[in-house]
Design a protein around this motif. Sequence first.
Motif, PDB file in Angstrom:
ATOM      1  N   ALA A 168     -22.121  32.026 -51.040  1.00  0.00           N
ATOM      2  CA  ALA A 168     -21.250  32.233 -52.193  1.00  0.00           C
ATOM      3  C   ALA A 168     -19.789  32.333 -51.762  1.00  0.00           C
ATOM      4  O   ALA A 168     -18.886  31.799 -52.422  1.00  0.00           O
ATOM      5  CB  ALA A 168     -21.666  33.501 -52.938  1.00  0.00           C
ATOM      6  N   ASP A 169     -19.541  32.990 -50.625  1.00  0.00           N
ATOM      7  CA  ASP A 169     -18.176  33.104 -50.107  1.00  0.00           C
ATOM      8  C   ASP A 169     -17.621  31.735 -49.725  1.00  0.00           C
ATOM      9  O   ASP A 169     -16.438  31.446 -49.950  1.00  0.00           O
ATOM     10  CB  ASP A 169     -18.145  34.018 -48.880  1.00  0.00           C
ATOM     11  CG  ASP A 169     -18.415  35.479 -49.227  1.00  0.00           C
ATOM     12  OD1 ASP A 169     -18.231  35.839 -50.403  1.00  0.00           O
ATOM     13  OD2 ASP A 169     -18.807  36.241 -48.334  1.00  0.00           O
ATOM     14  N   LEU A 170     -18.477  30.877 -49.160  1.00  0.00           N
ATOM     15  CA  LEU A 170     -18.024  29.537 -48.797  1.00  0.00           C
ATOM     16  C   LEU A 170     -17.644  28.752 -50.054  1.00  0.00           C
ATOM     17  O   LEU A 170     -16.603  28.083 -50.093  1.00  0.00           O
ATOM     18  CB  LEU A 170     -19.110  28.794 -48.031  1.00  0.00           C
ATOM     19  CG  LEU A 170     -18.660  27.418 -47.533  1.00  0.00           C
ATOM     20  CD1 LEU A 170     -17.942  27.542 -46.196  1.00  0.00           C
ATOM     21  CD2 LEU A 170     -19.809  26.449 -47.421  1.00  0.00           C
ATOM     22  N   ALA A 171     -18.482  28.824 -51.086  1.00  0.00           N
ATOM     23  CA  ALA A 171     -18.190  28.114 -52.328  1.00  0.00           C
ATOM     24  C   ALA A 171     -16.866  28.585 -52.931  1.00  0.00           C
ATOM     25  O   ALA A 171     -16.123  27.795 -53.521  1.00  0.00           O
ATOM     26  CB  ALA A 171     -19.325  28.313 -53.325  1.00  0.00           C
ATOM     27  N   ALA A 172     -16.570  29.870 -52.768  1.00  0.00           N
ATOM     28  CA  ALA A 172     -15.335  30.423 -53.334  1.00  0.00           C
ATOM     29  C   ALA A 172     -14.108  30.070 -52.515  1.00  0.00           C
ATOM     30  O   ALA A 172     -12.976  30.260 -52.978  1.00  0.00           O
ATOM     31  CB  ALA A 172     -15.453  31.943 -53.448  1.00  0.00           C
ATOM     32  N   SER A 173     -14.312  29.550 -51.310  1.00  0.00           N
ATOM     33  CA  SER A 173     -13.173  29.284 -50.425  1.00  0.00           C
ATOM     34  C   SER A 173     -12.886  27.796 -50.259  1.00  0.00           C
ATOM     35  O   SER A 173     -12.148  27.407 -49.356  1.00  0.00           O
ATOM     36  CB  SER A 173     -13.430  29.909 -49.042  1.00  0.00           C
ATOM     37  OG  SER A 173     -14.574  29.352 -48.422  1.00  0.00           O
ATOM     38  N   LEU A 174     -13.429  26.954 -51.138  1.00  0.00           N
ATOM     39  CA  LEU A 174     -13.237  25.515 -50.997  1.00  0.00           C
ATOM     40  C   LEU A 174     -11.842  25.051 -51.383  1.00  0.00           C
ATOM     41  O   LEU A 174     -11.530  23.861 -51.252  1.00  0.00           O
ATOM     42  CB  LEU A 174     -14.280  24.753 -51.828  1.00  0.00           C
ATOM     43  CG  LEU A 174     -15.714  24.821 -51.301  1.00  0.00           C
ATOM     44  CD1 LEU A 174     -16.646  23.962 -52.158  1.00  0.00           C
ATOM     45  CD2 LEU A 174     -15.792  24.396 -49.848  1.00  0.00           C
ATOM     46  N   ASP A 175     -11.006  25.954 -51.849  1.00  0.00           N
ATOM     47  CA  ASP A 175      -9.608  25.581 -52.074  1.00  0.00           C
ATOM     48  C   ASP A 175      -8.820  25.570 -50.769  1.00  0.00           C
ATOM     49  O   ASP A 175      -7.689  25.087 -50.721  1.00  0.00           O
ATOM     50  CB  ASP A 175      -8.943  26.502 -53.091  1.00  0.00           C
ATOM     51  CG  ASP A 175      -9.030  27.970 -52.694  1.00  0.00           C
ATOM     52  OD1 ASP A 175      -9.805  28.304 -51.770  1.00  0.00           O
ATOM     53  OD2 ASP A 175      -8.345  28.795 -53.325  1.00  0.00           O
ATOM     54  N   ASP A 176      -9.431  26.097 -49.697  1.00  0.00           N
ATOM     55  CA  ASP A 176      -8.823  26.019 -48.380  1.00  0.00           C
ATOM     56  C   ASP A 176      -9.105  24.628 -47.797  1.00  0.00           C
ATOM     57  O   ASP A 176     -10.271  24.221 -47.705  1.00  0.00           O
ATOM     58  CB  ASP A 176      -9.412  27.093 -47.463  1.00  0.00           C
ATOM     59  CG  ASP A 176      -8.908  26.965 -46.040  1.00  0.00           C
ATOM     60  OD1 ASP A 176      -7.740  27.282 -45.800  1.00  0.00           O
ATOM     61  OD2 ASP A 176      -9.700  26.518 -45.165  1.00  0.00           O
ATOM     62  N   PRO A 177      -8.085  23.858 -47.415  1.00  0.00           N
ATOM     63  CA  PRO A 177      -8.301  22.477 -46.973  1.00  0.00           C
ATOM     64  C   PRO A 177      -9.293  22.335 -45.817  1.00  0.00           C
ATOM     65  O   PRO A 177     -10.120  21.407 -45.817  1.00  0.00           O
ATOM     66  CB  PRO A 177      -6.892  22.020 -46.551  1.00  0.00           C
ATOM     67  CG  PRO A 177      -5.965  22.880 -47.348  1.00  0.00           C
ATOM     68  CD  PRO A 177      -6.654  24.205 -47.453  1.00  0.00           C
ATOM     69  N   LYS A 178      -9.239  23.237 -44.842  1.00  0.00           N
ATOM     70  CA  LYS A 178     -10.147  23.136 -43.700  1.00  0.00           C
ATOM     71  C   LYS A 178     -11.592  23.383 -44.129  1.00  0.00           C
ATOM     72  O   LYS A 178     -12.510  22.670 -43.705  1.00  0.00           O
ATOM     73  CB  LYS A 178      -9.736  24.126 -42.621  1.00  0.00           C
ATOM     74  CG  LYS A 178      -8.423  23.782 -41.932  1.00  0.00           C
ATOM     75  CD  LYS A 178      -8.102  24.768 -40.818  1.00  0.00           C
ATOM     76  CE  LYS A 178      -6.792  24.401 -40.120  1.00  0.00           C
ATOM     77  NZ  LYS A 178      -6.454  25.362 -39.041  1.00  0.00           N
ATOM     78  N   THR A 179     -11.800  24.390 -44.970  1.00  0.00           N
ATOM     79  CA  THR A 179     -13.151  24.690 -45.445  1.00  0.00           C
ATOM     80  C   THR A 179     -13.678  23.553 -46.307  1.00  0.00           C
ATOM     81  O   THR A 179     -14.844  23.168 -46.218  1.00  0.00           O
ATOM     82  CB  THR A 179     -13.157  26.005 -46.245  1.00  0.00           C
ATOM     83  OG1 THR A 179     -12.633  27.060 -45.426  1.00  0.00           O
ATOM     84  CG2 THR A 179     -14.565  26.378 -46.682  1.00  0.00           C
ATOM     85  N   ARG A 180     -12.812  23.013 -47.134  1.00  0.00           N
ATOM     86  CA  ARG A 180     -13.198  21.890 -47.994  1.00  0.00           C
ATOM     87  C   ARG A 180     -13.629  20.684 -47.160  1.00  0.00           C
ATOM     88  O   ARG A 180     -14.649  20.054 -47.445  1.00  0.00           O
ATOM     89  CB  ARG A 180     -12.020  21.536 -48.904  1.00  0.00           C
ATOM     90  CG  ARG A 180     -12.263  20.343 -49.836  1.00  0.00           C
ATOM     91  CD  ARG A 180     -10.927  19.916 -50.428  1.00  0.00           C
ATOM     92  NE  ARG A 180     -11.049  18.781 -51.322  1.00  0.00           N
ATOM     93  CZ  ARG A 180     -10.964  18.848 -52.650  1.00  0.00           C
ATOM     94  NH1 ARG A 180     -10.794  20.014 -53.239  1.00  0.00           N
ATOM     95  NH2 ARG A 180     -11.060  17.762 -53.389  1.00  0.00           N
ATOM     96  N   GLN A 181     -12.843  20.354 -46.138  1.00  0.00           N
ATOM     97  CA  GLN A 181     -13.175  19.210 -45.291  1.00  0.00           C
ATOM     98  C   GLN A 181     -14.484  19.432 -44.547  1.00  0.00           C
ATOM     99  O   GLN A 181     -15.303  18.516 -44.413  1.00  0.00           O
ATOM    100  CB  GLN A 181     -12.035  18.955 -44.297  1.00  0.00           C
ATOM    101  CG  GLN A 181     -12.261  17.754 -43.393  1.00  0.00           C
ATOM    102  CD  GLN A 181     -12.521  16.469 -44.157  1.00  0.00           C
ATOM    103  OE1 GLN A 181     -11.895  16.221 -45.194  1.00  0.00           O
ATOM    104  NE2 GLN A 181     -13.445  15.644 -43.680  1.00  0.00           N
TER     105      GLN A 181
END
Length: 338
Positions: A168-181
């Motif tokens: 859930a934390d990962l899904a909430a952090s997809l606005d971070d470019p590195k996490t999204r990539q």
Amino acid sequence: MTSISTLSEFLLQSGCQYRVYDLGRAIRKLDPQTFLDIENNRKAHPYPRLGYAWLAVLFWNKQLSHQQYIWFLKLPLDEQGMLVSAARNHFLGIVLEALGKQMDNASPDTLPEHPYGFVPGQQQMADFNALVRKAMKLPESEHLANVQAYIRAPADQEWQSLALQGLADLAASLDDPKTRQLFISQFTALHQQVQLTLLNSLENHQLDVGLSEFILAQMAAHPTQPAWQIAGLRALSQSQADGLVADTLSKLLQGEQIDSDLLITISGRHWHRLLPHDLLSPYINLVAEHTPDLFAPVFADLVRLPQLRAAMLAMLRSTDKSPALTQAIGRLFSEQQQ
């Protein structure tokens, strides 16, 4: 405190800051004025489910404590989606009796047993915690690093060891470019259960066009698997790519076979797209023709939504109904008269 008549007034006069979230159809923040209008019956609740408003009220008082408190409230609505004030007043009376005039006399989240509480499911609770941590600028949970390590090298770690909160934390952090990539580049290498769980979590976030296109591509890659179609639709609940999502809904409704769970997902998560994109009539006719047992609960659900109520009632009076829809509406009235 005797003049207090709403939860909003109670929290403000207690010196609290607060946020209100609706948990009925994914998680959506309600701005304070909207919540106050709902409480004062100036506005219907926008996201009813099963005749209730499913709310999370997060509040805190920095002058008294660094602690945040949460009430999960299930408050009844009338047929037009207006809050039943008597129930809210009853709960407010319980709060006032338990806490007295000063919020520091007792812990606000240790109220006596009452009929208005509910416990969110595990995934919704994890998603809510992730959203609140982000909104309040609190540290991420200790589970996120473990999930990130798994995504970087899925073969090096058992996916069963991953905590739902970390996903859930990962899904909430997809606005971070590195996490999204990282998410996009490694998604297809993940275990299917992890993929579907991440998609389900995304229903609580406003995905941009690029991420929405990625989700649509995953749905297209699994065209005959209802679990993927449902998870994809959930992920796109609050997508900003409204036209692309509406096109996908239209294609699904024109398909030769459509899963009943998929129909429920469309009405539960994409009701706001049915009327603006001329999909309401095709959707209702499909339910009436292929899953007649679903018609009554689906109709009851949609007619309570403020955006659709007038159109659903007009459908009853229409003289241009299909035979299947005419029969379904006839059964609906017959059941109500029994």
